[in-house]
Scaffold this motif. Structure first.
Motif, short mmCIF file in Angstrom:
data_model
loop_
_atom_site.label_atom_id
_atom_site.label_comp_id
_atom_site.label_asym_id
_atom_site.label_seq_id
_atom_site.Cartn_x
_atom_site.Cartn_y
_atom_site.Cartn_z
N LYS A 55 -3.29 0.65 6.53
CA LYS A 55 -2.04 1.43 6.48
C LYS A 55 -2.41 2.89 6.26
O LYS A 55 -1.74 3.78 6.75
N LEU A 56 -3.48 3.08 5.50
CA LEU A 56 -3.97 4.43 5.22
C LEU A 56 -5.41 4.55 5.73
O LEU A 56 -6.27 3.75 5.37
N THR A 59 9.75 6.58 -0.85
CA THR A 59 8.65 5.88 -1.51
C THR A 59 7.32 6.27 -0.91
O THR A 59 7.10 6.07 0.29
N THR A 100 -0.90 6.25 8.19
CA THR A 100 -0.96 7.47 7.39
C THR A 100 -2.44 7.87 7.39
O THR A 100 -3.30 7.01 7.24
N LEU A 122 3.50 5.96 0.21
CA LEU A 122 2.58 4.86 0.50
C LEU A 122 1.48 4.86 -0.57
O LEU A 122 1.16 3.84 -1.17
N LEU A 173 -1.02 1.76 -4.19
CA LEU A 173 -0.68 1.69 -2.76
C LEU A 173 0.55 0.81 -2.65
O LEU A 173 0.55 -0.33 -3.15
N GLU A 174 1.58 1.32 -2.05
CA GLU A 174 2.88 0.62 -1.97
C GLU A 174 3.28 0.07 -3.34
O GLU A 174 3.73 -1.07 -3.47
N TYR A 220 3.05 9.97 2.22
CA TYR A 220 4.21 9.21 2.70
C TYR A 220 3.88 8.56 4.05
O TYR A 220 3.04 9.08 4.80
N PRO A 221 4.52 7.44 4.33
CA PRO A 221 4.19 6.72 5.57
C PRO A 221 4.26 7.62 6.81
O PRO A 221 5.21 8.36 6.98
#
Ligand SMILES: Nc1ncnc2c1ncn2[C@@H]1O[C@H](COP(=O)(O)OP(=O)(O)OP(=O)(O)O)[C@@H](O)[C@H]1O
Length: 259
Positions: A175-176, A5, A208, A7, A66-67, A31-32
Motif C-alpha cells: 500500500k505504501l 484517515t 502511496t 494511511l 499503518l491504517e 494519505y492514500p
C-alpha cells in the motif's frame, strides 16, 4: 486527494544510537494516493527513518501505525505483509537469480502455496507457479524488462537493475512504497523515464509513495508534498514551492543547490 484517515501515521518517532539522535521527534502523515518526498542533507536521518518504518530498527520513542495498526516491534517481513515495501539506496537484488525469479521471490512470501507443495511439486504448486510466472511477467512488462526475464539480474545495466528493484518491491503488493534514492547513478534520460514510471505505478497500483531523493528537480517535479529532515529532525514540510523558498531548508542545504 487527502482523506481524513492517514494511511501511515508517524507520531513523535525517534531513535538514538548511543549519544547520537539519528531521528528525533518526527511526525509524518501520509494519505492514500499521495506521492511525497523526503529530503535532507547527507546524514540527516532519511535512511534511518525508512529503517524505522520497515522494522529494521525499533524506535526508542514514538509510534508508527499503518491504517491505524501499530507496527512497533513487528519484524520486517510482517511489515511487508501489512503493506510497506521498499527499495534500497544500494541495489539489493539476488544477482545470480534471473530477472523473473527476483520478482517471484517477492511474492512467494505472500503466496498461499505451502512450502510442502513447493518441495514436492504438487499440482497446486504448478498452478501457483504458472500464475506467478504470468504475474511476474506483467510486472516486468510495466518496467519494460520482460525481454530480459531469463537474464541473470547482475547482467542487467545499472538503470535496469534499479527498475527491477522497484518491480520487485511492487510485487509484494504494497500500500505504501518507499523508494530510497531510486534515481541514484542514473543518467538524465533514465531519470526522466523513472519519474514518469513512478507517477504511472502510483496511479495504476493505487499506491502511496514516499521517496528519498537527492535529485532536486526529480523531487520538486514529481512530489506533491515534501518533508525535510536535518540532523534527525523535521525542519520543514509543505508543497515543493514552499520548500524551495523555505529559509530553514536553504540554510540546511547551504553550499548545496535546492532548485
Ligand atoms: N546502526 C547505526 N548505528 C550508529 N549510527 C547510525 C546507524 N544508522 C545510522 N546511523 C547514523 O545516523 C545518522 C543518519 O544516517 P542516515 O543514513 O539515516 O542519513 P541519510 O539522511 O540517509 O544520509 P545520506 O543522504 O548520506 O544517505 C548518521 O550520522 C549515521 O551515521
Amino acid at each position: 486527494m487527502k482523506t481524513k484517515t492517514p494511511l501511515l501515521k508517524v507520531d513523535s518517532v525517534g531513535i538514538h544510537f548511543g549519544g547520537l539522535k539519528a531521528v528525533s521527534d518526527v511526525n509524518v502523515e501520509l494519505y492514500p494516493g499521495e506521492l511525497v518526498g523526503l529530503i535532507g542533507p547527507n546524514g540527516a536521518g532519511k535512511t534511518t527513518f525508512f529503517n524505522l518504518l520497515t522494522g529494521v530498527y525499533v524506535p526508542t520513542e514514538g509510534t508508527i501505525s499503518l491504517e491505524g495498526e501499530d507496527l512497533k516491534k513487528r519484524p520486517p517481513y510482517k511489515i511487508t505483509q501489512k503493506g510497506i515495501s521498499r527499495t534500497f539506496q544500494n541495489i539489493r537484488l539476488f544477482s545470480e537469480l534471473s530477472v523473473i525469479d527476483n520478482v517471484k521471490v517477492a511474492y512467494h512470501s505472500l503466496s498461499k502455496h505451502s512450502i510442502l507443495s513447493s518441495i514436492f511439486r504438487m499440482p497446486s504448486h504448478f498452478k501457483g507457479e504458472k500464475e506467478m510466472d504470468e504475474k511476474a511477467i506483467e510486472f516486468l512488462k510495466i518496467f519494460n524488462l520482460d525481454q530480459y526475464k531469463d537474464e541473470k539480474a547482475k547482467n542487467l545495466p545499472y538503470g535496469k537493475q534499479r527498475r527491477l528493484e522497484i518491480a520487485r518491491a511492487l510485487a509484494a503488493n504494497p500500500k505504501l512504497l518507499l523508494l530510497d534514492e531510486p534515481a541514484a547513478g542514473m543518467n538524465p534520460q533514465e531519470t526522466h523515464e523513472l519519474m514518469n514510471l513512478i507517477a504511472l505505478i502510483r496511479e495504476k497500483f493505487d499506491l502511496t509513495v514516499l521517496l528519498i531523493e537527492h535529485d532536486m528537480p526529480l523531487v520538486m517535479g514529481v512530489c506533491e508534498r515534501i518533508y525535510v529532515l536535518d540532523h534527525g529532525q523535521l525542519i520543514a514540510q509543505g508543497q515543493p514551492e514552499e520548500i524551495r523558498n523555505n529559509p530553514k531548508v536553504i540554510e540546511a542545504y547551504l553550499g548545496e543547490e535546492v532548485s
